[in-house]
Design a protein around this motif. Structure first.
Motif, PDB file in Angstrom:
ATOM      1  N   GLU A  79      97.586  75.520 -81.886  1.00  0.00           N
ATOM      2  CA  GLU A  79      96.813  74.914 -80.792  1.00  0.00           C
ATOM      3  C   GLU A  79      97.587  73.702 -80.294  1.00  0.00           C
ATOM      4  O   GLU A  79      97.828  72.792 -81.085  1.00  0.00           O
ATOM      5  N   PRO A  80      98.044  73.673 -79.061  1.00  0.00           N
ATOM      6  CA  PRO A  80      97.842  74.681 -78.018  1.00  0.00           C
ATOM      7  C   PRO A  80      98.660  75.949 -78.299  1.00  0.00           C
ATOM      8  O   PRO A  80      99.658  75.911 -79.015  1.00  0.00           O
ATOM      9  N   SER A  81      98.212  77.020 -77.679  1.00  0.00           N
ATOM     10  CA  SER A  81      98.858  78.324 -77.816  1.00  0.00           C
ATOM     11  C   SER A  81      99.089  78.900 -76.425  1.00  0.00           C
ATOM     12  O   SER A  81      98.360  78.577 -75.489  1.00  0.00           O
ATOM     13  N   MET A  82     100.080  79.767 -76.323  1.00  0.00           N
ATOM     14  CA  MET A  82     100.327  80.401 -75.027  1.00  0.00           C
ATOM     15  C   MET A  82     101.011  81.748 -75.205  1.00  0.00           C
ATOM     16  O   MET A  82     101.796  81.945 -76.124  1.00  0.00           O
ATOM     17  N   GLU A  83     100.676  82.661 -74.313  1.00  0.00           N
ATOM     18  CA  GLU A  83     101.352  83.948 -74.216  1.00  0.00           C
ATOM     19  C   GLU A  83     102.557  83.775 -73.315  1.00  0.00           C
ATOM     20  O   GLU A  83     102.546  82.958 -72.384  1.00  0.00           O
ATOM     21  N   LEU A 102     104.479  70.748 -77.073  1.00  0.00           N
ATOM     22  CA  LEU A 102     104.447  71.997 -76.330  1.00  0.00           C
ATOM     23  C   LEU A 102     105.632  72.067 -75.358  1.00  0.00           C
ATOM     24  O   LEU A 102     106.208  73.130 -75.146  1.00  0.00           O
ATOM     25  N   GLY A 103     106.012  70.935 -74.795  1.00  0.00           N
ATOM     26  CA  GLY A 103     107.178  70.896 -73.904  1.00  0.00           C
ATOM     27  C   GLY A 103     108.452  71.321 -74.616  1.00  0.00           C
ATOM     28  O   GLY A 103     109.301  72.004 -74.044  1.00  0.00           O
ATOM     29  N   ASP A 104     108.602  70.917 -75.887  1.00  0.00           N
ATOM     30  CA  ASP A 104     109.767  71.353 -76.672  1.00  0.00           C
ATOM     31  C   ASP A 104     109.753  72.868 -76.844  1.00  0.00           C
ATOM     32  O   ASP A 104     110.785  73.528 -76.714  1.00  0.00           O
TER      33      ASP A 104
END
Length: 185
Positions: free
Chosen positions: A91-95, A61-63
């Motif tokens: 997953e994980p997901s983010m707006e 997710l950091g990438d």
């Protein structure tokens, strides 16, 4: 008509998995999508989705956050926020939200995440390969970058054709249709 371009990225990842030797890849596309939405200052029923997919070993997710910061920085947009979200494929997901100075509020510009293992497993990608992906509106970052307070001013008779013609990422073709390009270095 489609509401997103995820099917295109899934097909590209499947084709990648069929190759004898895995090589990390980056796929990008810009395509038209449709939503059943009420038109207002930040919503269009028809817009362009900028999709990106990166497949490599041990991506996190950091990438993904780093890639998105870099992408928007190159557009001159530096005020970003990320909010956890649910997406069926990641997953994980983010707006992703960018701050609009003229409207004095945060506007959602896209969605993103790390592809779920159960999505990648049937494709046959190597075990340690992760895929980060995002789908962004083209029009919302454009309105933020150029200070438009109403997204509808980017389409139809109100389009500032001189701005389109002078801009490095958009131009008019010989038929007076707008072509848009993502500039990368």
């Amino acid at each position: 008509m489609r509401t997103h371009t995820t099917a295109v990225s899934a097909r590209m990842l499947y084709q990648l998995a069929q190759e004898k030797v895995f090589k990390p890849v980056k796929y990008f596309s810009i395509d038209r999508v449709f939503r059943n939405e009420t038109l207002d200052a930040t919503h269009l029923a028809e817009f362009h989705q900028v999709e990106g997919v990166i497949a490599d070993y041990d991506l996190t997710l950091g990438d993904l956050i780093g890639v998105l910061y870099q992408f928007f920085r190159k557009l001159g947009i530096t005020k970003l926020n990320f909010k956890p979200a649910y997406n069926p494929y990641t997953e994980p997901s983010m707006e992703i939200f960018c701050y609009h100075e003229g409207l004095e509020k945060w506007i959602e510009v896209g969605n993103s995440g790390v592809f779920r293992p159960e999505m990648l497993l049937p494709m046959g990608l190597p075990e340690k390969v992760n895929v980060i992906a995002w789908g962004l509106s083209l029009e919302r970052p454009t309105m933020i970058k150029y200070g438009y307070n109403n997204i509808r001013d980017l389409v139809g008779p109100k389009v500032n054709l001189q701005m389109v013609n002078d801009n490095g990422i958009c131009r008019l073709d010989k038929w007076q249709q707008i072509e848009c390009f993502v500039i990368t270095s």
